[in-house]
Design an enzyme around this catalytic site. Sequence first.
Site, mmCIF file in Angstrom:
data_model
loop_
_atom_site.group_PDB
_atom_site.id
_atom_site.type_symbol
_atom_site.label_atom_id
_atom_site.label_comp_id
_atom_site.label_asym_id
_atom_site.label_seq_id
_atom_site.Cartn_x
_atom_site.Cartn_y
_atom_site.Cartn_z
ATOM 1 N N LYS A 1 0.876 -1.180 0.000
ATOM 2 C CA LYS A 1 0.000 0.000 0.000
ATOM 3 C C LYS A 1 0.910 1.226 0.000
ATOM 4 O O LYS A 1 2.060 1.157 0.461
ATOM 5 C CB LYS A 1 -0.857 0.002 1.271
ATOM 6 C CG LYS A 1 -2.108 0.823 1.170
ATOM 7 C CD LYS A 1 -3.267 0.050 0.562
ATOM 8 C CE LYS A 1 -4.482 0.927 0.378
ATOM 9 N NZ LYS A 1 -5.609 0.214 -0.215
ATOM 10 N N GLY B 1 -25.919 1.503 1.951
ATOM 11 C CA GLY B 1 -25.000 2.118 0.974
ATOM 12 C C GLY B 1 -25.275 1.556 -0.407
ATOM 13 O O GLY B 1 -24.982 0.383 -0.674
ATOM 14 N N VAL B 2 -25.879 2.374 -1.273
ATOM 15 C CA VAL B 2 -26.173 1.886 -2.624
ATOM 16 C C VAL B 2 -25.356 2.674 -3.649
ATOM 17 O O VAL B 2 -25.873 3.270 -4.584
ATOM 18 C CB VAL B 2 -27.692 1.918 -2.944
ATOM 19 C CG1 VAL B 2 -28.391 0.791 -2.242
ATOM 20 C CG2 VAL B 2 -28.319 3.266 -2.562
ATOM 21 N N VAL C 1 -20.945 -0.420 -5.565
ATOM 22 C CA VAL C 1 -21.084 -1.849 -5.263
ATOM 23 C C VAL C 1 -22.514 -2.170 -4.831
ATOM 24 O O VAL C 1 -23.138 -3.108 -5.338
ATOM 25 C CB VAL C 1 -20.088 -2.285 -4.160
ATOM 26 C CG1 VAL C 1 -20.277 -3.762 -3.830
ATOM 27 C CG2 VAL C 1 -18.660 -2.025 -4.587
#
Length: 368
Positions: free
Chosen positions: A94, A194-195, A198
């Site tokens: 990362k 949460g739409v 994903v």
Amino acid sequence: MLKVSENKTTLLSENSVIAQMSTFDHEQVLFCQDNATGLKAIIAVHNTVLGPALGGTRMWKYNNEMEALNDVLRLSRGMTYKAAITGLNLGGGKAVIIGDSYTQKSEALMRRFGKFVESLGGKYITAEDVGISTKDMEYVKMETDYVSGLPVSLGGSGDPSPVTAFGVYMGMKAAAKELTGSDSLTGKKVMVQGVGHVGQVLVDYLAKENAKVFVADINELRVKEVAEKYKATVINGDDVFDVDMDIYAPCALGATINDNTLTRLKCSIIAGAANNQLADEKVHGVKVMDKGIIYAPDFLINAGGLINVNSEVEGYGRERSMEMASNIYNTTLDIIKKSKSENIPTYLAANQMAENRIEAIGKVKLPY
Ligand code: NAD
């Protein structure tokens, strides 16, 4: 290997960088500084036993260097486990760029960062993360080929969200299979929190299977559109955790499984896309198990994005990515079985399976 170090050398103070690296056995950390562009970045390579360390670059206004270092060490380690459990030949890495992504980014800064990535000679492959756009990655790509997750127009694999959503759906079905003997989600009450990229695709799969879908999102327009399109029921704010549901699918933000929500959640399965869903892995992993809830580990079932990015490294297409993401079903089943037979939380079962694979493949590679 990969275990918390028990015998840190006494020459290192608690806060020294190498002491921190040794805590979770990181291989290498590269500090990047450039006065001309203002670049201040850290690249962490956690483990490369399985392959090059792949993980996104995050640009964030960290309060200080130690905060940035902690973040990059934690996130790079997470990538090692995600790649290992998914069966990919990738290690974990990362990068973080310290600064304000709105005001401190420039072409020169991103290209200078690209040069640092290049200097690692392929040991680390970067991608987009929070605060980094596709355009930024185009600049990085000018200085190094060790970049993945590019748009289709640049020969990349494009938006990973559909593959992620499919993997989450597979993990959810596997958990249902283990719980009820059938992986059908027809009639199951699923709360999708949460739409976005994903969550919306997940709702599509669920609606096609005639699940009873509830949706929540802080973006009122988006949640209204999704609810109308898929005939889902909108739930507002904190009420998410009190819904009469079979499955809770967190697809917005992390740490939603905590002391407060666990007293309220009535679901029998948790399966969603958000990273780090358990507020405290050790505490809430056990509490979830004690409540009889099957928790499909987030880093396993949301690995579709990594599978998609890996397709650029390995040179396969979307079809193969989806095929690989479908295997999340079998791995989820294996993890739930291991969790039950050994009476350990599913997150721990998944961690152990990832560690076992790294250890086993590490031995295969030794003769070279
Ligand atoms: P996104 O930003 O497109 O969607 C997130 C949605 O959650 C947004 O619509 C946002 O308005 C909503 N949201 C934010 N806070 C909320 C809250 N408190 N309550 C309800 N809704 C809220 O993100 P995404 O790409 O769909 O990713 C969703 C999650 O999955 C993120 O946590 C992400 O880190 C994780 N994830 C995504 C991928 C991927 O391929 N996109 C891969 C792995 C993990």
